[in-house]
Design an enzyme around this catalytic site. Sequence first.
Site, PDB file in Angstrom:
ATOM      1  N   PHE A  25     -41.267  88.404  -2.159  1.00 16.37           N
ATOM      2  CA  PHE A  25     -41.938  88.054  -1.309  1.00 16.37           C
ATOM      3  C   PHE A  25     -42.747  89.156  -0.330  1.00 16.37           C
ATOM      4  O   PHE A  25     -43.850  89.550  -0.551  1.00 16.37           O
ATOM      5  CB  PHE A  25     -41.238  87.232  -0.507  1.00 16.37           C
ATOM      6  N   ALA A  48     -36.213  93.967 -10.798  1.00 20.72           N
ATOM      7  CA  ALA A  48     -35.588  93.187 -11.821  1.00 20.72           C
ATOM      8  C   ALA A  48     -35.923  92.044 -12.235  1.00 20.72           C
ATOM      9  O   ALA A  48     -35.305  91.421 -13.532  1.00 20.72           O
ATOM     10  CB  ALA A  48     -33.935  93.152 -11.489  1.00 20.72           C
ATOM     11  N   ALA A 101     -33.341  93.041  -3.170  1.00 21.58           N
ATOM     12  CA  ALA A 101     -32.038  92.744  -2.452  1.00 21.58           C
ATOM     13  C   ALA A 101     -31.802  91.196  -2.972  1.00 21.58           C
ATOM     14  O   ALA A 101     -32.861  90.539  -3.512  1.00 21.58           O
ATOM     15  CB  ALA A 101     -31.989  92.590  -1.072  1.00 21.58           C
ATOM     16  N   THR A 143     -32.327  93.777   7.966  1.00 21.08           N
ATOM     17  CA  THR A 143     -32.697  92.662   8.693  1.00 21.08           C
ATOM     18  C   THR A 143     -31.959  92.617  10.116  1.00 21.08           C
ATOM     19  O   THR A 143     -30.897  93.103  10.246  1.00 21.08           O
ATOM     20  CB  THR A 143     -31.935  91.350   7.725  1.00 21.08           C
ATOM     21  N   ASP A 144     -32.597  91.694  11.031  1.00 21.06           N
ATOM     22  CA  ASP A 144     -31.769  91.505  12.217  1.00 21.06           C
ATOM     23  C   ASP A 144     -30.507  90.680  12.049  1.00 21.06           C
ATOM     24  O   ASP A 144     -29.792  90.916  12.873  1.00 21.06           O
ATOM     25  CB  ASP A 144     -32.734  90.830  13.072  1.00 21.06           C
ATOM     26  N   GLU A 145     -30.359  90.337  10.793  1.00 22.79           N
ATOM     27  CA  GLU A 145     -29.045  89.412  10.797  1.00 22.79           C
ATOM     28  C   GLU A 145     -27.684  90.260  10.693  1.00 22.79           C
ATOM     29  O   GLU A 145     -26.688  89.821  10.813  1.00 22.79           O
ATOM     30  CB  GLU A 145     -29.228  88.633   9.403  1.00 22.79           C
ATOM     31  N   TYR A 168     -24.505  87.347   2.917  1.00 27.82           N
ATOM     32  CA  TYR A 168     -25.925  88.192   2.720  1.00 27.82           C
ATOM     33  C   TYR A 168     -25.758  89.036   3.967  1.00 27.82           C
ATOM     34  O   TYR A 168     -25.949  90.411   3.434  1.00 27.82           O
ATOM     35  CB  TYR A 168     -26.758  86.991   3.281  1.00 27.82           C
ATOM     36  N   SER A 169     -25.630  88.851   5.124  1.00 25.36           N
ATOM     37  CA  SER A 169     -25.767  89.668   6.136  1.00 25.36           C
ATOM     38  C   SER A 169     -24.715  90.925   5.993  1.00 25.36           C
ATOM     39  O   SER A 169     -25.183  92.099   6.445  1.00 25.36           O
ATOM     40  CB  SER A 169     -25.889  89.100   7.738  1.00 25.36           C
ATOM     41  N   LYS A 172     -25.968  93.268   3.660  1.00 21.36           N
ATOM     42  CA  LYS A 172     -26.932  94.052   4.115  1.00 21.36           C
ATOM     43  C   LYS A 172     -26.358  95.168   5.276  1.00 21.36           C
ATOM     44  O   LYS A 172     -26.860  96.278   5.106  1.00 21.36           O
ATOM     45  CB  LYS A 172     -28.164  93.316   4.758  1.00 21.36           C
TER      46      LYS A 172
END
Length: 353
Positions: A25, A48, A101, A143-145, A168-169, A172
């Site tokens: 995206f 990938a 990611a 990311t902000d997460e 996920y976070s 990251k």
Amino acid sequence: MHAIPDQPFDAAHGVTVLVTGGAGFIGTSFVHMLAELRPQWNIVNFDALTYAGNLENLEGLRGNARHQFVKGDICVDEDVERAFAACSKFGGKVCVVHFAAESHVDRSIISGRPFVLTNVLGTQTLLDHARKLGVMRFVHVSTDEVYGTLGATGAFSEETPLAPNSPYSSSKAGSDLLVRAAVHTHGFPALITRCSNNYGPYQFPEKFLPLMIANIGEGKSIPVYGDGLQIRDWLYVRDHCEAILAVLERGHVGEVYNIGGNNEMTNIALVKRVLKELSKPESLITYVKDRPGHDRRYAIDATKIRRELGWSPRYTFDQALPETIRWYHANSAWLQRVRSGAYRDYYQRQYGS
Ligand code: NAD
Ligand code: DAU
């Protein structure tokens, strides 16, 4: 992160940018923007092509001799070597902008393993090769997460301690720490960006906004997790990409830059806004089981990037939301194709119908 002697961005003898995840995206939007704003630069697009990567997104770059696609996995040494070899062929100073990611929180709740592999191991693999090659700059897109969740007030600054809550976070945050370590230990010229929720064209319809648009198009209901009062700060993807370019060219090596949209909204307000835009009834809203560990509120303090690099978002939500909806309607065949196959299996598992 860490103040290391600044190494100015030097475009005098040509620039080649290795964009990882450039068929996803945000990566798609970034490579299209680079081709438009920096036509003299070369782009090696390394991806990938997982379920989230789509070569169709890059159709507009067909025939552009300065854009080369390399299929490969950031976890695999030989693949990363091939990608950097393609950069060396183009010549000039090599920079990396690292988007690749596993990016979807709900998938990380189903299984964290692919997240650790790509986000942690993949980032370290890239760092190792980039250091060996001696890249000019490495922008790590985070990311902000990684900051966790907020109460009713306040906002994340670059000094907010990392407190990630989802697999996920956490993966990251792990990658951010590895980038930080490369800067601190090796004087590696990396910069980190942390941004809020993006929206815009080419977003995979597992994410809330395109999922809503796609469901409404099919007459399906909109699944709202929990009470729908969670808050996100929505940022138009083009604004995000312009911020990353500013960080690449003008950011200070070793620094972290937060990027936000100044556009906080509850999920339910977002849903109602989209329904209104499409003249659809609120009866399409269905409250469903909450996301486990669901972060309540994100908000970004983007003072640093505004003050130091002069960046602030150019698009308002009122402009970019209708524009985004129009894009999905104009590209309904894209949406249809993306929603077929493996995505159907995921949707079935996540929502049960
Ligand atoms: P996305 O899932 O749409 O795209 C990810 C891309 O990475 C895909 O093209 C995929 O094929 C590729 N990829 C995945 N694993 C790979 C691997 N092992 N090797 C090579 N390529 C691989 O993601 P996105 O929403 O475009 O996010 C891009 C980056 O921005 C991510 O790092 C994400 O954490 C970060 N980010 C996203 C948002 C958001 O709102 N979407 C917000 C903040 C930060
Ligand atoms: O904040 C940045 C992050 O934004 C990025 O790091 C992630 O890669 C990106 O996916 C996004 O994460 P979110 O979890 O915030 O985005 P998502 O679109 O999945 O969900 C947005 C909000 O909507 C969130 O509070 C969960 C809720 N939601 C989501 C889905 C898919 C629902 O209520 N129903 C849904 O069906």
